[in-house]
Design a protein around this motif. Structure first.
Motif, short mmCIF file in Angstrom:
data_model
loop_
_atom_site.label_atom_id
_atom_site.label_comp_id
_atom_site.label_asym_id
_atom_site.label_seq_id
_atom_site.Cartn_x
_atom_site.Cartn_y
_atom_site.Cartn_z
N GLU A 130 -3.98 3.20 0.21
CA GLU A 130 -4.62 2.66 -1.17
C GLU A 130 -2.86 1.04 -2.33
O GLU A 130 -2.37 1.51 -1.85
CB GLU A 130 -4.91 3.23 -2.63
CG GLU A 130 -5.18 2.57 -3.94
CD GLU A 130 -5.59 3.55 -5.30
OE1 GLU A 130 -5.84 3.80 -6.22
OE2 GLU A 130 -5.43 5.33 -4.53
N ALA A 154 -1.21 7.46 -12.85
CA ALA A 154 -2.44 7.41 -11.78
C ALA A 154 -1.99 7.95 -10.49
O ALA A 154 -1.18 7.97 -10.46
CB ALA A 154 -2.66 6.04 -11.33
N GLU A 155 -2.92 8.63 -9.82
CA GLU A 155 -2.86 9.32 -8.57
C GLU A 155 -3.80 8.83 -7.55
O GLU A 155 -4.77 7.50 -8.12
CB GLU A 155 -3.75 10.74 -8.53
CG GLU A 155 -3.90 11.90 -9.86
CD GLU A 155 -2.74 12.52 -8.96
OE1 GLU A 155 -2.02 12.69 -7.83
OE2 GLU A 155 -1.77 12.96 -9.99
N VAL A 156 -2.87 7.68 -6.45
CA VAL A 156 -3.09 6.51 -5.49
C VAL A 156 -2.94 7.52 -4.25
O VAL A 156 -2.49 8.60 -3.43
CB VAL A 156 -2.05 5.44 -5.56
CG1 VAL A 156 -2.05 5.28 -6.95
CG2 VAL A 156 -0.94 6.64 -5.37
N ALA A 215 -0.91 -0.46 -10.10
CA ALA A 215 -1.32 0.96 -10.86
C ALA A 215 -0.26 1.17 -11.78
O ALA A 215 0.58 0.77 -11.97
CB ALA A 215 -0.74 1.72 -9.54
N VAL A 269 -0.59 -0.96 -4.51
CA VAL A 269 -0.24 -0.33 -5.86
C VAL A 269 0.26 -1.12 -6.56
O VAL A 269 0.64 -1.67 -7.41
CB VAL A 269 0.77 1.07 -5.26
CG1 VAL A 269 -0.02 1.83 -4.88
CG2 VAL A 269 1.77 0.22 -4.58
N ARG A 306 0.73 -1.52 -0.09
CA ARG A 306 0.23 -0.33 0.33
C ARG A 306 0.96 1.53 -0.22
O ARG A 306 1.98 1.31 0.96
CB ARG A 306 -1.26 0.20 1.11
CG ARG A 306 -1.81 -1.08 0.86
CD ARG A 306 -3.01 -1.33 3.07
NE ARG A 306 -3.23 -2.75 2.69
CZ ARG A 306 -4.66 -2.51 1.65
NH1 ARG A 306 -5.77 -1.41 1.11
NH2 ARG A 306 -5.43 -3.34 1.76
N LEU A 338 7.65 0.76 -8.54
CA LEU A 338 6.34 1.10 -9.02
C LEU A 338 6.96 2.26 -8.24
O LEU A 338 7.35 2.58 -6.93
CB LEU A 338 5.21 1.20 -7.80
CG LEU A 338 4.11 1.68 -8.20
CD1 LEU A 338 3.28 1.33 -8.65
CD2 LEU A 338 3.62 2.51 -7.00
N ARG A 369 1.67 10.88 -7.09
CA ARG A 369 1.09 10.43 -8.33
C ARG A 369 1.71 9.25 -8.93
O ARG A 369 3.16 9.25 -8.15
CB ARG A 369 1.28 11.37 -9.27
CG ARG A 369 0.70 10.84 -10.58
CD ARG A 369 1.26 12.11 -11.57
NE ARG A 369 1.83 13.23 -11.16
CZ ARG A 369 3.28 12.86 -11.65
NH1 ARG A 369 3.71 12.30 -12.90
NH2 ARG A 369 4.68 14.09 -11.98
N VAL A 370 2.00 8.28 -9.97
CA VAL A 370 2.74 6.64 -10.32
C VAL A 370 3.64 7.61 -11.69
O VAL A 370 2.56 7.80 -12.55
CB VAL A 370 2.07 5.86 -10.22
CG1 VAL A 370 2.72 4.49 -11.36
CG2 VAL A 370 1.42 5.57 -9.37
N LEU A 426 6.60 6.52 -6.48
CA LEU A 426 5.58 7.40 -6.22
C LEU A 426 5.71 8.73 -5.93
O LEU A 426 7.28 9.15 -5.17
CB LEU A 426 4.25 6.85 -5.33
CG LEU A 426 3.22 5.51 -5.26
CD1 LEU A 426 2.84 5.34 -3.90
CD2 LEU A 426 2.54 5.84 -6.31
#
Length: 117
Positions: A82, A76-78, A72, A84, A32, A52, A38-39, A54
């Motif tokens: 959330e 993408a905005e997370v 994600a 990922v 998470r 990944l 943002r990715v 962010l």
């Protein structure tokens, strides 16, 4: 999961020190986001496996590596908490889990305050 190393401690294979944390977790366990972001990268990268990244703004980024699957896509905005990714062993580690690193203006910093919430 179980913390397998500390930031700045020597790596078993010698030479380098850990610039992040390796957290052992079962394959498929959800990874998470530690904060809203943002990715900016979601793909395989040598040494990191399925990675990944962010961007949290203000020069802060978090990296999540060694994943079995990425959940994600770039752009993408997370939100904080959330999912990922799913933990795995794609980075070459003998253990399943996630590699977690925090960077400020491109430099790795101790992630302890971000990982323990």
């Amino acid at each position: 999961g179980e913390l397998m190393n500390r930031y700045g401690s020597p790596r078993e294979e010698g030479g380098a020190t850990w610039r992040g944390l390796f957290i052992r977790a079962a394959v498929g366990e959800l990874v998470r986001a530690v904060a809203d972001g943002r990715v900016v990268y979601a793909d395989w990268l040598r040494g990191f496996g399925n990675l990944l990244i962010l961007d949290h703004g203000g020069g802060w980024m978090t990296l999540y590596g060694n994943n079995d699957a990425l959940l994600a896509a770039p752009g993408a905005e997370v939100g904080e908490g959330e999912p990922v990714a799913q933990a795995g062993a794609s980075g070459g580690s003998p253990d399943s889990g996630v590699y977690f690193e925090v960077r400020f203006d491109g430099t790795a910093v101790d992630p302890a305050s971000w990982a323990v919430r």
